[in-house]
Design a protein around this motif. Structure first.
Motif, short mmCIF file in Angstrom:
data_model
loop_
_atom_site.label_atom_id
_atom_site.label_comp_id
_atom_site.label_asym_id
_atom_site.label_seq_id
_atom_site.Cartn_x
_atom_site.Cartn_y
_atom_site.Cartn_z
N ARG A 132 0.82 -1.20 0.00
CA ARG A 132 0.00 0.00 0.00
C ARG A 132 0.86 1.26 0.00
O ARG A 132 0.83 2.06 0.94
N LYS A 133 1.63 1.41 -1.05
CA LYS A 133 2.48 2.60 -1.22
C LYS A 133 2.53 2.91 -2.71
O LYS A 133 2.36 2.01 -3.54
N PRO A 134 2.79 4.17 -3.05
CA PRO A 134 2.87 4.54 -4.47
C PRO A 134 4.02 3.82 -5.18
O PRO A 134 5.06 3.57 -4.59
N ARG A 135 3.78 3.53 -6.44
CA ARG A 135 4.74 2.84 -7.29
C ARG A 135 6.11 3.54 -7.28
O ARG A 135 7.14 2.90 -7.13
N ALA A 136 6.09 4.86 -7.43
CA ALA A 136 7.34 5.60 -7.56
C ALA A 136 8.21 5.45 -6.30
O ALA A 136 9.43 5.31 -6.37
N SER A 180 19.69 -14.57 -12.47
CA SER A 180 19.13 -13.32 -12.95
C SER A 180 17.84 -13.06 -12.19
O SER A 180 17.24 -13.97 -11.62
N GLY A 181 17.44 -11.82 -12.14
CA GLY A 181 16.23 -11.50 -11.38
C GLY A 181 15.58 -10.25 -11.91
O GLY A 181 16.21 -9.44 -12.60
N GLU A 182 14.32 -10.13 -11.62
CA GLU A 182 13.66 -8.87 -11.96
C GLU A 182 12.55 -8.59 -10.98
O GLU A 182 11.96 -9.50 -10.39
N VAL A 183 12.33 -7.32 -10.78
CA VAL A 183 11.23 -6.91 -9.93
C VAL A 183 10.36 -5.97 -10.75
O VAL A 183 10.86 -5.10 -11.46
N ARG A 184 9.06 -6.22 -10.71
CA ARG A 184 8.11 -5.41 -11.48
C ARG A 184 7.15 -4.69 -10.55
O ARG A 184 6.76 -5.23 -9.52
N PHE A 185 6.79 -3.49 -10.92
CA PHE A 185 5.87 -2.68 -10.13
C PHE A 185 4.66 -2.32 -11.00
O PHE A 185 4.82 -1.74 -12.06
N GLU A 186 3.47 -2.70 -10.54
CA GLU A 186 2.25 -2.38 -11.31
C GLU A 186 1.23 -1.71 -10.39
O GLU A 186 1.16 -2.07 -9.20
N GLU A 187 0.42 -0.82 -10.92
CA GLU A 187 -0.66 -0.22 -10.13
C GLU A 187 -1.63 -1.31 -9.70
O GLU A 187 -2.08 -2.10 -10.52
N ALA A 188 -1.98 -1.33 -8.43
CA ALA A 188 -3.03 -2.23 -7.98
C ALA A 188 -4.37 -1.48 -8.07
O ALA A 188 -4.38 -0.26 -8.11
#
Ligand SMILES: NC(=O)c1ccc[n+]([C@@H]2O[C@H](COP(=O)([O-])OP(=O)(O)OC[C@H]3O[C@@H](n4cnc5c(N)ncnc54)[C@H](O)[C@@H]3O)[C@@H](O)[C@H]2O)c1
Ligand SMILES: [Zn+2]
Ligand SMILES: [Zn+2]
Lengths: 394, 214
Positions: B61-65, B135-143
């Motif tokens: 529960r925090k903004p994507r940015a 290798s790794g990745e993290v993705r951020f999407e609007e809920a």
């Protein structure tokens, strides 16, 4: 070092000397406990029917006291008197934001979440002193407790109110209140409550305050039934009366509109299905004894409401699934979202709407906690609610 | 006796590698879903091929940015990645991850940034000559609505070389999955509450203290 009630095994609890709690996280506070109660939920731990309790665990989840130390991000002040909710809640997650505090995402330490996630599909939130399923936090049947998220949970108590008047804000008062709320009580409703322990009694009182037209209390201890009667309920002793027949008559042949199960997973009685469950629970087959709840589901009317404040942990069988579906029931339960109710209920204590002291039967020094457990379990008729006072003379 | 010791050392090495992989994590686009249903690849019953892929999503529960900014600074990651002692940033997005290993040892994994999209994605991979391939990745999407941001962490790795390596890596396959899940939840706690929950009663009982004292 401090004194604290610790669990050692089934029906074996002792007051031991253990290390003092310390501030660990910024939002923590340390409370010096002045009053702490034994809850019906503690009896499930005492009887060894809740998994994940480890010898040495400090029990207790209904407590209050004085703030003696605060972390850098706590908003409490030293010297304040506070009641501490038994649910540990962060206040900032998805569930807390919609006041579902007992489902907090962030209070159960990460490494403790896997067990309950396996059992229930998602992990449980943390509770004080209630097994490692719910975090393994040290509880409040002690001289001191570490209280996480102290800026969200504890409610500050004005000086003119005694401990005994407000202590139950931590658990059984909001639990009884939420039980009645979950029964969605309408003015013409007849509400039946199974169990006249502290939770049942507060559910009865709340249902009356919420305007139920009739409340019927069911138990088998005359003294507990007498307390229910004084609150204004009609009573049924299930040893003497056929409960379902009586409820049909008392509701004019309709069936009761709402039912509240305030008994839980160790239901008493000799109904045949209950006897099977007693045996299975004894041999560790993980069966919950749900005899009262099954009876409630048969007693409630078509389209009725079922509220389950009492605790169940695992599975049960011979579930009246057909009745549940065919009757179109609404079923609600859950650990209490304590933080949602503390302010409202404190007001109702102050203005006299709710009486919280009528059920207290015994006040003991903390040192006599083991005796308190034994009697609250074995002498239920007379021992209706026990408060432990760490500062009381032995 | 000496044989036991050798076996012990071999296993230790693999544990350490599995742990390292979980944290050293890489990037690959293999998480893109290959089945005909809509579920993420790492939730498929039969992982394809030799590579292991682990992944997990949480809603924070925090903004994507804000979340993106925190994660962009790799030196923040050890705050919630339990087995990562430190991450040092080099030039051009290169990082050296110092990962805790048994008996007070550490291993190092060098990674580079494979791709980065503002507020959406950070992907990294081990450099060419790294012993541990990950290798790794993290993705951020609007809920939806007020729910904040959905954060997904996906990691791939190739099991260490050799038959023994492959067999034992299989045994430990679960570990990186558990670790990924735990790390992500600690990240959520840190972002939503400013701290990481512990039920310890004293500072000596905390995980950090235990780890420091060995
Ligand atoms: N949801 C929550 O957050 C929450 C909070 C507190 C307590 N609880 C649970 O509520 C339940 C009750 O707690 P309590 O403190 O009142 O416990 P308690 O043990 O004092 O009371 C239970 C009562 O139920 C009666 N009873 C047993 N079998 C019965 C039956 N078949 N029919 C009718 N009555 C029967 C007993 O005689 C007893 O008076 C427990 O399961 C407890 O764990 C839940
Ligand atoms: Zn309780
Ligand atoms: Zn929360």
């Amino acid at each position: 070092m401090m004194r604290a009630l610790t669990w050692h095994g089934t029906k074996d609890v002792r007051v031991d000397t253990v290390s003092d709690p310390e501030i660990i996280n910024p939002r923590d506070a340390i409370i010096k406990i002045t009053s702490t109660a034994i809850c019906g939920s503690d009896l499930h731990l005492y009887d060894g029917v809740i998994p994940g309790v480890v010898p040495g665990d400090v029990l207790g989840h209904e407590f209050m006291g004085e703030v003696v130390e605060t972390g850098s991000a706590s908003d409490l002040k030293k010297g304040q008197r506070v009641v501490v909710p038994f649910t540990i809640s962060c206040g900032g997650c998805f569930h807390c934001k919609q006041q579902q505090y007992s489902a907090c995402d962030n209070s159960n330490p990460v490494e403790k979440q896997d067990m309950s996630a396996t059992l229930y599909g998602q992990p449980m939130a943390a509770l004080f002193g209630y097994s490692h399923l719910t975090g393994g936090y040290s509880g409040g049947q002690a001289e001191y407790a570490r209280v996480p998220f102290s800026d969200v949970g504890p409610i500050v108590i004005p000086d003119h109110l005694e401990d005994d008047q407000v202590l139950f804000l931590s658990d059984i008062l909001p639990t009884g209140w939420m039980a009645a709320e979950n029964a969605d009580i309408q003015p013409d409703d007849t509400v039946a409550v199974w169990g006249c322990g502290p939770v049942g009694l507060f559910a009865i009182q709340s249902a009356i305050v919420m305007g139920a037209s009739k409340v019927i209390a069911i138990d088998h201890y005359p003294n507990r039934l007498a307390l229910a009667k004084e609150l204004g309920a009609e009573i049924i002793d299930f040893r003497e009366t056929d409960v379902r027949e009586a409820l049909m008559e008392m509701s004019g042949g309709i069936g009761v509109d709402a039912v509240i199960d305030a008994v839980g997973m160790e239901s008493h009685g000799f109904a045949i299905d209950n006897m099977f469950d007693v045996v299975k629970q004894k041999v560790g087959m993980g069966a919950d004894r749900a005899s009262a709840l099954k009876q409630a589901i048969l007693a409630v009317r078509f389209g009725g409401k079922v509220s389950i404040p009492s605790v169940y942990g695992g599975m049960t069988d011979k579930w009246p699934l057909g009745a549940m579906m065919e009757k179109g029931l609404q079923i609600r339960g859950g650990q209490t979202h304590v933080q949602k109710y503390t302010k409202l209920l404190l007001e109702k204590i102050e203005d006299g709407t709710l009486d919280t002291t009528f059920l207290i039967s015994h006040r003991l020094p903390l040192e006599q906690a083991a005796e308190g457990y034994r009697n609250f379990k074995e002498q239920q008729n007379e021992w209706t609610k026990v408060i432990l006072k760490p500062e009381m003379e032995n | 006796m000496s044989q036991n010791l050798k076996i012990g050392a071999g296993l230790g090495g693999v544990v350490l590698t599995a742990g390292a992989i979980a944290f050293g994590a890489l990037l690959s686009n293999r998480h893109h879903n290959r089945g005909y249903d809509d579920a993420a690849n790492h939730t498929k019953r039969q992982p394809e091929g030799d590579n292991a892929q682990v992944g997990r999503s949480v809603t924070i529960r925090k903004p994507r940015a804000e979340l993106f900014a925190f994660w962009s600074d790799f030196s923040n990651l050890p705050q919630f990645m339990e087995n990562v002692e430190a991450i040092e940033a080099g030039a051009d997005g290169a990082s050296t991850w110092r990962i805790k290993a048994p008996a007070g040892q550490t291993v190092e994994v060098k990674t580079e940034i494979a791709s980065k999209k503002q507020d959406e994605l950070i992907a990294w991979r081990s450099v060419e000559d790294s012993e541990i391939k990950t290798s790794g990745e993290v993705r951020f999407e609007e809920a939806p609505g007020e729910r904040g941001t959905r954060v997904s962490l996906i990691m791939d790795y190739d099991p260490p070389a050799g038959t023994l390596g492959r067999v034992v890596a299989k045994l430990f396959l679960r570990e990186p999955q558990v670790q990924a899940r735990h790390d992500l939840k600690r990240f959520k706690m840190l972002m939503e509450t400013g701290e990481i929950a512990t039920s310890a009663r004293t500072r000596d009982e905390t995980r950090a203290a235990k780890q420091e004292n060995g």
